[in-house]
Design a protein around this motif. Structure first.
Motif, short mmCIF file in Angstrom:
data_model
loop_
_atom_site.label_atom_id
_atom_site.label_comp_id
_atom_site.label_asym_id
_atom_site.label_seq_id
_atom_site.Cartn_x
_atom_site.Cartn_y
_atom_site.Cartn_z
N PHE A 91 27.34 41.53 21.96
CA PHE A 91 27.22 42.41 20.62
C PHE A 91 27.97 43.58 20.85
CE2 PHE A 91 24.40 45.31 18.10
CZ PHE A 91 25.14 44.91 16.79
N VAL A 92 28.81 43.86 19.94
CA VAL A 92 29.91 45.07 19.95
C VAL A 92 29.64 45.65 18.66
CG1 VAL A 92 32.17 45.85 20.44
CG2 VAL A 92 31.34 43.73 21.29
N ASN A 93 29.14 46.91 18.83
CA ASN A 93 28.45 47.61 17.40
C ASN A 93 29.17 48.98 17.47
OD1 ASN A 93 26.76 48.13 15.36
ND2 ASN A 93 25.48 49.36 16.60
N PHE A 94 30.27 48.87 16.16
CA PHE A 94 31.04 49.93 16.09
C PHE A 94 31.59 50.98 17.16
CE2 PHE A 94 27.94 50.21 12.38
CZ PHE A 94 28.72 49.69 11.30
N LEU A 95 32.36 50.02 17.90
CA LEU A 95 32.87 50.44 19.29
C LEU A 95 34.49 50.39 19.12
CD1 LEU A 95 32.57 51.25 22.34
CD2 LEU A 95 32.50 48.95 22.82
N LEU A 119 30.39 36.17 19.88
CA LEU A 119 30.45 37.49 20.18
C LEU A 119 30.38 38.01 18.58
CD1 LEU A 119 32.33 39.81 21.64
CD2 LEU A 119 34.01 39.06 20.45
N LEU A 120 29.50 39.19 18.51
CA LEU A 120 29.02 39.65 17.23
C LEU A 120 29.56 40.88 17.13
CD1 LEU A 120 25.05 38.67 17.98
CD2 LEU A 120 26.77 37.41 17.00
N LEU A 121 30.41 41.16 16.09
CA LEU A 121 31.20 42.27 15.76
C LEU A 121 30.59 43.17 14.67
CD1 LEU A 121 34.58 41.38 16.50
CD2 LEU A 121 33.20 42.26 18.30
N ARG A 122 30.43 44.26 14.74
CA ARG A 122 30.40 45.33 13.77
C ARG A 122 31.44 46.58 14.03
NH1 ARG A 122 24.74 47.88 12.15
NH2 ARG A 122 25.85 48.30 10.42
N MET A 123 32.41 46.72 13.00
CA MET A 123 33.32 47.67 13.14
C MET A 123 33.72 48.27 11.89
SD MET A 123 36.68 45.17 13.92
CE MET A 123 37.26 44.23 12.72
N ARG A 124 34.13 49.74 11.92
CA ARG A 124 34.93 50.02 10.85
C ARG A 124 36.20 49.43 10.33
NH1 ARG A 124 30.44 51.77 9.04
NH2 ARG A 124 29.44 53.42 10.35
N VAL A 220 33.16 45.90 8.70
CA VAL A 220 33.41 44.38 8.83
C VAL A 220 32.61 43.87 9.88
CG1 VAL A 220 35.02 42.59 9.60
CG2 VAL A 220 35.66 44.43 8.26
N VAL A 221 31.63 42.65 9.39
CA VAL A 221 30.86 42.06 10.16
C VAL A 221 31.29 40.70 10.53
CG1 VAL A 221 28.43 41.07 10.39
CG2 VAL A 221 28.96 43.38 9.17
N MET A 222 31.47 40.37 11.85
CA MET A 222 31.69 38.96 12.25
C MET A 222 30.92 38.35 13.22
SD MET A 222 35.88 39.05 12.15
CE MET A 222 36.80 39.20 10.75
N VAL A 223 30.91 37.22 13.23
CA VAL A 223 30.27 36.18 14.25
C VAL A 223 31.23 35.31 14.67
CG1 VAL A 223 28.39 34.79 14.84
CG2 VAL A 223 27.85 36.15 13.12
N ILE A 224 31.71 35.24 15.89
CA ILE A 224 32.69 34.55 16.38
C ILE A 224 32.29 33.68 17.61
CG2 ILE A 224 34.97 34.88 17.75
CD1 ILE A 224 35.50 37.53 16.43
N ARG A 225 32.74 32.43 17.63
CA ARG A 225 32.32 31.55 18.51
C ARG A 225 33.33 31.08 19.53
NH1 ARG A 225 27.74 28.18 19.33
NH2 ARG A 225 27.09 28.69 17.18
N LYS A 226 33.08 31.15 20.65
CA LYS A 226 33.98 30.91 21.96
C LYS A 226 33.87 29.14 21.89
CE LYS A 226 35.18 31.36 26.88
NZ LYS A 226 34.82 32.06 28.02
#
Length: 235
Positions: A91-95, A119-124, A220-226
């Motif tokens: 989980f990567v939160n606003f990083l 991979l769970l992403l939150r970012m500006r 932006v909120v994303m869920v990414i699968r390997k």
């Protein structure tokens, strides 16, 4: 081991599905940038949650509260050890918008994911009006305006790097180049400076750019699968 409650959001749903697919095996979850409150709330999911951050003072402050972390390590994500295929979820939160060499960090985290991991992403969003304002405003002005825009008299604004990958289009291109599958992609508005003055500035940028930089969202909120197969390329 952590066993917390779950929120009704896309991250919680995908983590529960991942746990179900493991037939009850404990999930190994990594929170990148653990000094910030991660906000992940799990329900009936047995998980061991690890954290990593490079700010010792902020990590100690965070650990004084109930972070839900089972372990943590101090280090820069460009160099901190991330054992290969060790995590089911990262989980990567606003990083990502706050750091340099973003693609290197993403590749290192992807190497730490097990096949089929998330991979769970939150970012500006760099391409939003908010992201534009954040990255072009001089640092001295950002420090000066921060308490008025957010009501926070603490450490002040975080760095505003915003490399090209830190946009919805940039992240989609990155995933395509790495053979990754984006299972969920959403936008939201949650910027800390979106008060009256901040909203006015964001709206002005959107109008002056004729919509090139949108004011409709900043996150932006994303869920990414390997992929399970190393040679698979999911489009």
């Amino acid at each position: 081991m952590s066993e917390l409650r779950v929120r009704g959001d896309v991250f919680g749903q995908r983590i529960r599905e991942q746990y179900t697919e493991q037939l009850g095996r404990r999930l190994d979850l990594l929170v990148a940038g653990c000094a910030r409150e991660h906000g992940l709330v799990l329900d009936r999911v047995e998980a061991r949650i690890s954290g990593v951050d490079d700010d010792l003072e902020q990590v100690h402050a965070a650990l004084e509260g109930d972070t839900g972390l089972d372990s943590w390590s101090l280090g820069d994500l460009r160099s901190v050890p991330i054992p290969p295929r060790s995590f089911d979820v990262i989980f990567v939160n606003f990083l990502l918008e706050r750091i340099h060499h973003t693609e290197l960090v993403l590749d290192r985290m992807l190497n730490g994911l097990r096949p089929g991991g998330l991979l769970l992403l939150r970012m500006r969003d760099r391409s939003s009006a908010y992201g534009f304002c954040d990255r072009v405003t001089p640092s001295w002005l950002r420090r000066l305006a921060w308490p008025y825009l957010t009501g926070d008299d603490g450490a002040g604004p975080l760095p505003a790097v915003y490399e090209p990958v830190t946009s919805r289009e940039g992240m989609l291109a990155f995933c395509l180049s790495r053979g990754l599958m984006v299972t969920d992609s959403e936008t939201a508005t949650s910027g800390p400076a979106m008060g009256r003055l901040g909203s006015a500035a964001v709206g002005l940028v959107s109008r002056m750019s004729r919509g090139r930089y949108t004011s409709a969202h900043d996150e932006v909120v994303m869920v990414i699968r390997k992929p399970q197969n190393h040679f698979a390329r999911l489009i």
